[in-house]
Write an enzyme that holds these catalytic residues in place. Structure first.
Site, mmCIF file in Angstrom:
data_model
loop_
_atom_site.group_PDB
_atom_site.id
_atom_site.type_symbol
_atom_site.label_atom_id
_atom_site.label_comp_id
_atom_site.label_asym_id
_atom_site.label_seq_id
_atom_site.Cartn_x
_atom_site.Cartn_y
_atom_site.Cartn_z
ATOM 1 C CG HIS A 82 -4.355 6.980 -0.708
ATOM 2 N ND1 HIS A 82 -5.846 7.032 -1.575
ATOM 3 C CD2 HIS A 82 -3.541 7.082 -2.081
ATOM 4 C CE1 HIS A 82 -5.760 7.365 -2.737
ATOM 5 N NE2 HIS A 82 -4.302 7.067 -3.151
ATOM 6 C CG HIS A 110 -0.685 12.573 -6.225
ATOM 7 N ND1 HIS A 110 -1.830 12.833 -5.597
ATOM 8 C CD2 HIS A 110 -0.619 11.196 -6.530
ATOM 9 C CE1 HIS A 110 -2.368 11.756 -5.377
ATOM 10 N NE2 HIS A 110 -1.878 10.840 -5.738
ATOM 11 C CD GLU A 166 -5.610 9.539 -5.236
ATOM 12 O OE1 GLU A 166 -5.170 8.471 -5.870
ATOM 13 O OE2 GLU A 166 -4.620 10.081 -4.622
ATOM 14 C CG HIS A 192 -4.955 3.244 -6.611
ATOM 15 N ND1 HIS A 192 -5.658 3.470 -5.377
ATOM 16 C CD2 HIS A 192 -4.409 4.591 -6.843
ATOM 17 C CE1 HIS A 192 -5.340 4.588 -4.773
ATOM 18 N NE2 HIS A 192 -4.698 5.240 -5.574
HETATM 19 C C1 DHB Z 1 1.602 7.559 -4.989
HETATM 20 C C2 DHB Z 1 0.336 8.392 -4.765
HETATM 21 C C3 DHB Z 1 -0.848 7.834 -4.604
HETATM 22 O O1 DHB Z 1 -1.955 8.476 -4.455
HETATM 23 C C4 DHB Z 1 -0.963 6.556 -4.954
HETATM 24 O O2 DHB Z 1 -2.129 5.794 -5.140
HETATM 25 C C5 DHB Z 1 0.181 5.821 -5.352
HETATM 26 C C6 DHB Z 1 1.388 6.292 -5.397
HETATM 27 C C7 DHB Z 1 2.921 8.288 -5.004
HETATM 28 O O3 DHB Z 1 2.982 9.456 -4.726
HETATM 29 O O4 DHB Z 1 3.925 7.592 -4.915
HETATM 30 FE FE FE Z 2 -3.678 7.260 -5.036
#
Ligand code: DHB
Ligand code: FE
Length: 281
Positions: free
Chosen positions: A12, A193, A240, A59
């Protein structure tokens, strides 16, 4: 009775929303990512869900660190998004299905999930971007929606096993709803991530591959990880994956993978999309 017709899990990342707003889907950076979606579009065209139950994490748009429920369910007639600071355009509101929401809330509370019920709820990129990815023609949205939020932002996070049990309870709740609805369950976020700190940019291809495999064949195997272990393996935002685990669990039994795609990187994220159906008995 309502039935779950399948589960779609997808990343997302807000940059995806920007790419959609700019029409950059065919640019070299974006093409491999967006190439993961036509198979899902064809399936949606064929299966025509009435409602999407969206399992995601807010978020900081609707909930902030001062008050952050572990689990929350929206029960509004419609859901608006708003500027989160990512520079994303605000899009048309998403229709809710308040009667189905209240049925889910009633059923989950009877199942001893002490969720927060939200009669007003802003939905952030983790809800809006997957809607745009699945239905790129945009509003009017062809499905009504029920948002379900899991806290993946502030520790202590719910245990993976608890998210799995929540997913099972959501599945039971959907399939005890007397209306003949075709329900798609969507889980958003991931894959690995980490956006901040010394490990900013951390990606773990091996753990993502394990998750993509186990989500199909043995999702309960993923419930053994603690929050700290998930941070270590998937990155601080890779947790997540809890949303994917809950979404998968709504099927409550064997699943078949109809489609999957994995691409590194989108922004700071290992991106993925997967489509599952219940395995034929
Ligand atoms: C990014 C990834 C995310 O899951 C998010 O909520 C906000 C930013 C990213 O990789 O930039
Ligand atoms: Fe996210």
């Amino acid at each position: 009775m309502a039935q779950i017709i399948g589960v779609v899990t997808t990343s997302h990342v807000p940059a995806i929303g920007k790419a959609i707003a700019r029409g950059s889907q065919q640019e070299p950076y974006w093409r491999p990512f967006f190439a993961g979606f036509p198979a899902v579009h064809a399936w949606l065209q064929r299966t025509q869900p009435d409602v999407a139950v969206m399992i995601y994490n807010d978020h900081g748009l609707n909930f902030f660190l001062d008050k952050l429920p572990t689990f929350a369910v929206g029960a509004a007639a419609e859901y608006h998004n708003a500027d989160e600071g990512w520079g994303l355009p605000t899009i048309a509101p998403f229709p809710g299905d308040a009667p189905l929401s209240w049925h889910l809330i009633e059923s989950l509370v009877q199942d001893e999930f002490d969720i927060t019920m939200c009669q007003e709820m802003l939905v952030d990129h983790a809800f809006a971007v997957p809607m745009q990815l699945l239905w790129p023609q945009g509003p009017p949205w062809p499905v009504r929606t029920v948002p379900v939020c899991i806290n993946t932002v502030q520790h202590p996070l719910p245990r993976a096993a608890r998210c799995y049990a929540l997913g099972e309870a959501i599945g039971r709740a959907i399939e005890s709803y007397p209306q003949d609805l075709r329900v798609l369950v969507i889980g958003t976020g991931g894959l690995s991530h980490q956006l901040e700190g010394e490990r900013a940019g951390f990606i773990n291809r091996n753990f993502d591959a394990l998750c993509l495999d186990k989500l199909v064949s043995d999702p309960q195997a993923l419930t053994r990880y603690s929050g700290a272990e998930l941070v270590e393996l998937a990155g601080s935002q890779g947790v997540e994956i809890l949303n994917w685990i809950a979404a998968r669990a709504t099927l409550r039994g064997p699943a078949v993978r109809r489609h999957a795609s994995y691409h590194i990187p989108i922004s700071n994220t290992a991106s993925g999309v997967m489509l599952l159906e219940r395995a034929a008995a």
